[in-house]
Design a protein around this motif. Sequence first.
Motif, short mmCIF file in Angstrom:
data_model
loop_
_atom_site.label_atom_id
_atom_site.label_comp_id
_atom_site.label_asym_id
_atom_site.label_seq_id
_atom_site.Cartn_x
_atom_site.Cartn_y
_atom_site.Cartn_z
N UNK A 152 37.39 -1.08 70.53
CA UNK A 152 36.86 -1.01 69.17
C UNK A 152 35.80 0.07 69.04
N UNK A 153 34.95 0.20 70.06
CA UNK A 153 33.87 1.19 69.98
C UNK A 153 34.43 2.60 69.86
N UNK A 154 35.53 2.87 70.56
CA UNK A 154 36.12 4.20 70.46
C UNK A 154 36.55 4.49 69.01
N UNK A 155 37.20 3.54 68.38
CA UNK A 155 37.62 3.74 66.99
C UNK A 155 36.41 3.81 66.07
N UNK A 204 46.88 -0.68 72.80
CA UNK A 204 47.64 -0.19 71.65
C UNK A 204 47.87 -1.32 70.65
N UNK A 205 48.24 -2.48 71.16
CA UNK A 205 48.48 -3.63 70.28
C UNK A 205 47.18 -4.09 69.61
N UNK A 206 46.07 -3.96 70.32
CA UNK A 206 44.79 -4.31 69.70
C UNK A 206 44.53 -3.43 68.49
N UNK A 236 48.58 2.81 63.47
CA UNK A 236 49.85 3.40 63.04
C UNK A 236 50.19 4.64 63.85
N UNK A 237 49.16 5.34 64.38
CA UNK A 237 49.40 6.53 65.20
C UNK A 237 48.94 6.32 66.65
N UNK A 238 48.73 5.08 67.04
CA UNK A 238 48.33 4.81 68.42
C UNK A 238 49.48 5.15 69.36
N UNK A 239 49.14 5.74 70.50
CA UNK A 239 50.14 6.27 71.43
C UNK A 239 50.16 5.43 72.70
N UNK A 240 51.34 4.88 72.99
CA UNK A 240 51.52 4.15 74.24
C UNK A 240 51.91 5.14 75.34
#
Length: 412
Positions: free
Chosen positions: A235-238, A261-263, A273-277
Motif C-alpha cells: 500500500x505504501x508504494x501506491x 498483484x491481487x492486493x 488494472x495495470x498491475x503486472x504479474x
Amino acid sequence: MNRLIFVTAALAPALAFAQDQSFQPDASLSYGQRPFYLIDKMEDGPLKEKLASCVGQTPERTDFSVGHRGAPLMFPEHTVQGNVAAARQGAGILECDVTFTADQELVCRHAQNDLHTTTNILVTDLAENCTQPFTAATPEGGATAECRASDVTLAEFRTLSPKMDASDSSAETPQEYLGGTAPWRTDLYVDDAELMTHAESIELFRSLGAKFTPELKAPSVEMPFDGFSQEDYAQKMIDEYKAADVPAADVWAQSFDLQDVRYWIENEPEFGAQAVYLDDRYEVPEGDGGLLDPNDPSTFQPSMNELAEMGVNYIAPPMWMLVTLDDSGEIVPSAYADAANAAGLNIITWTLERSGPLANGGGWYFQSVSDAIDSDADYYEMLHVLAQDVGVAGVFSDWPATVTYYANCYGL
C-alpha cells in the motif's frame, strides 16, 4: 518556484535541468551508436533492410521501450544518472525496484540485500551494520558479504555511493570485493552517481517525461518487519504515487508475488488494472506445484484464463519463456505466449541487452532459442519476433536505445 526544486539536494541538479524552460525532452533524445552497430552486424534480409531504412528517423519517446533499472549496461542501476540516460534514449517508462530501509522508507534497489554489490557500503563505517560482514576468499570458497537496505536508515542510505552491480569473489579485502564489473560493461560513469528514494524517482521520472513501473521487491527480512506488514508495504508504494498526484494510468506496478498483484486489484483497483504479474514460475520451489514449461500449457498453474479471471491484465515473463524454435530452427512464439494472448493478457518481457555479447548462445535470457543465437545482431532478431509475432506491449532493456530505435522504425 516549482516544487520539484525542493525534493532533495541530491536530485536538484537533474531536476533543475529537466525543468529549465529551454529544455525540450524529445529534442534531447538520441539513439547513440549501438542500434547502428547492431544493424551493421545483421545478415542481409528484410529485417536488416527495414531497420537500415530508418537510419535518418528522429528519435521519439515510446512506452514500448522500458528502462530496466535505468540504463545499467553502462550506468550504475537505479541512479539519477542512469535514468536520465534511459529517458534520453527514448524510454517512455522507467523502473524503480522498491524495497525499504530500517526505518521503513522506500528506496530504489534491485533487491533488499544488494548493497554489498551495488554500493560502497563495505568500505564505510556502515559495514558493521551488515547482516553478514565481509569474509575474505579462502582456498575453500569465495569472498562473501550481505548488506541489506533494512540494515541502514534512510539517512544512512543517503551517505552511500552507488557502483556497477558486481563483486569479486576472489577478494581478500573489502576494497577488492567492490570490483568484478563485467568486461562488456564499464565503470566510466560511476563517479558522482546518485541513489534515489522511491518518492524521488517519481519526481525525476515525471520531470523527464516518462511514466512509471515500480516493482515491489520480495523482502529479505521476515514480515511483518517492526510491525510493517506485506500489505502495508504494497500500500505504501501506491500511496507515494497518490501523494504525488500521478494518474493510475501512468503506473504499471509490478511484483513476482501474485498476492501483491491481487492486493492492488482488490484494494487499489485503478492501479490494479495495470498491475503486472512478473512470472517466475520456471523456478517454483520444490513441492509448490512443479515448474512451468513454456511449451506445456498443462503446467501453467494458475492458467492464463484463471489469471485473467482474477483481474490480472498484464503478465511479464522473461524473454525465453515467450519463444521457442520450430522444426526449421526459426524463432517462433511458445505455447506460453499463445496461451497468454488467447486469454487476452497484455505481455511485457525482460530483459534485452542484459546478456552482453551473444556469441555463445546468449545465456540465460535466450536459453530456449540458444541454437539460433550466435551474434549480437540477434538482439534485433529476438526483438522482432517478440514485437511482431508474440505481440508484446513493451520490452525492458538495459540499454533502451536499442528498443526505442526498433519501436520508432515500426511505429510502436
